[in-house]
Write an enzyme that holds these catalytic residues in place. Structure first.
Site, PDB file in Angstrom:
ATOM      1  N   CYS A   1      -0.613  32.827  13.634  1.00  0.00           N
ATOM      2  CA  CYS A   1      -0.335  33.332  14.980  1.00  0.00           C
ATOM      3  C   CYS A   1       0.128  32.195  15.895  1.00  0.00           C
ATOM      4  O   CYS A   1      -0.522  31.875  16.903  1.00  0.00           O
ATOM      5  CB  CYS A   1      -1.571  34.026  15.555  1.00  0.00           C
TER       6      CYS A   1
ATOM      7  N   ARG B   1       3.004  19.279   8.675  1.00  0.00           N
ATOM      8  CA  ARG B   1       3.854  18.168   9.082  1.00  0.00           C
ATOM      9  C   ARG B   1       5.022  18.593   9.973  1.00  0.00           C
ATOM     10  O   ARG B   1       5.393  17.879  10.897  1.00  0.00           O
ATOM     11  CB  ARG B   1       4.382  17.428   7.851  1.00  0.00           C
TER      12      ARG B   1
ATOM     13  N   GLU C   1       0.824  -1.208   0.000  1.00  0.00           N
ATOM     14  CA  GLU C   1       0.000   0.000   0.000  1.00  0.00           C
ATOM     15  C   GLU C   1       0.861   1.263   0.000  1.00  0.00           C
ATOM     16  O   GLU C   1       0.882   2.020   0.978  1.00  0.00           O
ATOM     17  CB  GLU C   1      -0.922   0.003   1.226  1.00  0.00           C
ATOM     18  N   PRO C   2       1.594   1.539  -1.073  1.00  0.00           N
ATOM     19  CA  PRO C   2       2.401   2.765  -1.115  1.00  0.00           C
ATOM     20  C   PRO C   2       1.524   3.993  -1.296  1.00  0.00           C
ATOM     21  O   PRO C   2       0.516   3.961  -1.992  1.00  0.00           O
ATOM     22  CB  PRO C   2       3.282   2.536  -2.346  1.00  0.00           C
TER      23      PRO C   2
END
Length: 460
Positions: A389, A358, A318-319
């Protein structure tokens, strides 16, 4: 250690930026082909992707902008289909999913993993064959399972006792007999960030092998004639470049397959080792060669199953990141530049943690560069930050940009095709950027960017 090994802690980021070898101005104009899209080139200092000048992309579509190299993504789909011939390749839609990606998958012959009714709806909306779809999720609702049954998805990966009972009831109500797999928590320690390691017992996914929960799940499924058990599923984590963990997982899954055969007289024909293969984000990162990865995983499964006296099951992988990640960049415009004397220069761009979460979420690292022109200026230690902010609104923590950087320049961040648009949000009411595919000198919008009207829609 596997030939793909990437020992934990062996990353250049552990060296302080001031301690790294000095850079020359030419280094700032270099495009590492292991990190940037396959069609990337520098033309008089300006980056082109898919034959399109990034200045034209910014002019025509605005910034921030997600740019996807169609030829790069399609070529990686074909690489997987070729390397894993005889096995199943299902693209992990959570990496990035839209209608156009689904069309590419269908044309290139890959299957698809979805983790929600929404992702399923995207696939079905363009006629993707339901039998080539696998449904994942640790808390699939009754509605989601009902939609999966109605569509006739090829596999449902069950994740709990509750789901087994829920699915059995729905299958009986609809007169369906879905094909299911059991997600097994194998206890394999993946050398990756805590938030993307998924095979240790103390987390939300799967049924533990060591406690006997996975074996009990098998018993419960086999006791329900409404469900057809086809195999076992495992996923050990993400951004992994070491196949040693997959070998350990395969051995432990094989032990459960033997137990199932001995206890129930059933030989399961399928084994899904998941995905999570890593890509290069910065210089020095390793990424497995797809052909070598395929050969290694197929050899592992054949060896452990034959050694356990089992027929070799059909392998599924499942790449996600390795297909769509390297072909994507995010394009920003520089807004303000603030020198903090003795430390670094803060370069603020017109996006941030709303289009790339990320770095803030689990310390991801990226390569970024000035791409709207070349420069012979000396390198300056920089931090690429967003406009939100939050002091943690950082895209690239420490890297070098030319000292003559100015407001209005364009910065591109490489290898952002996976998880950036998927995790995008509207923090501080920033609209999510458009996604543009480039190929053959032409750009086209495949996901429209949001407007302020979109942000206000639905509010009373």
């Amino acid at each position: 250690m596997s030939r793909f090994a990437h020992p934990a802690g062996d990353r250049h980021a552990e060296m302080l930026p001031q301690e790294r070898p000095p850079l020359a101005p030419a280094d700032l104009n270099r495009i590492n082909p292991a990190i940037w899209p396959r069609t990337s080139t520098r033309v008089e200092g300006t980056l082109t992707v898919g034959g399109v000048d990034v200045r034209d992309l910014a002019r025509d579509h605005g910034t921030p902008l997600y740019v996807l190299d169609e030829d790069d993504v399609r070529s990686r789909m074909r690489d997987y289909a070729t390397a894993f011939a005889g096995s199943e390749v299902h693209y992990a839609g959570k990496a990035f999913l839209c209608k156009e990606i689904v069309r590419w998958l269908q044309e290139e012959g890959l299957g698809l993993d979805v983790a929600s009714a929404g992702e399923l709806a995207v696939a079905l909306s363009v006629g993707f064959p339901a039998e080539r779809i696998t449904m994942h999720g640790n808390n699939k609702s009754t509605a989601e399972l009902g939609k999966a049954l109605e569509a006739g998805v090829g596999h449902i990966v069950v994740d709990s006792y509750d789901e087994i009972a829920r699915l059995g009831y729905l299958a009986e109500q609809q007169g369906k007999r879905p094909k299911v797999m059991v997600r097994v928590t194998t206890g394999v320690e993946a050398h990756t960030h805590e938030f993307i390691a998924t095979a240790h017992d103390d987390q939300k996914f799967g049924l533990s092998l060591s406690t006997g929960a996975a074996a009990e799940a098998v018993r419960r499924i086999l006791a329900l004639p409404q469900l057809e058990l086809l195999g076992l599923h495992s996923h050990i984590g993400s951004q992994i470049v070491d196949t040693a963990g997959f070998e350990v997982a395969a051995r432990r899954l094989a032990s459960l397959l033997v137990q199932i055969k001995e206890e129930h007289g059933v030989v399961l024909p399928e084994l899904d080792l998941g995905g999570g293969y890593g890509i290069a984000y910065v210089d020095g990162d390793e990424a497995p060669d797809i052909k070598e990865l395929a050969d290694s995983l197929q050899e592992i499964v054949a060896k452990v199953c034959t050694g356990a006296g089992l027929p070799v099951p059909r392998l599924t992988v499942e790449p996600g990141r390795t297909i769509v990640g390297p072909g994507g960049i995010t394009l920003y415009e520089v807004g303000t530049i603030k020198d903090v004397e003795g430390l670094r220069t803060y370069v603020s761009i017109d996006g941030g943690m709303s289009d790339n979460l990320r770095t803030a979420l689990y310390g991801a690292e990226y390569t970024a560069a000035l791409v709207s022109r070349g420069s012979e200026a000396e390198p300056m230690l920089s931090r690429l930050v967003g406009k939100h902010c939050e002091s943690g609104d950082i895209i690239v923590r420490d890297f070098h940009l030319p000292a003559d950087l100015a407001p209005g320049d364009l910065i591109a961040v490489a290898s952002t095709g996976a998880y950036c648009r998927s995790l995008a949000n509207n923090y501080n009411y920033l609209p999510r950027p458009a996604v543009v595919a480039v190929s053959g000198g032409v750009s086209r919008v495949i996901v429209q960017g949001e407007t302020e009207d979109d942000l206000l829609r639905g509010q009373l």
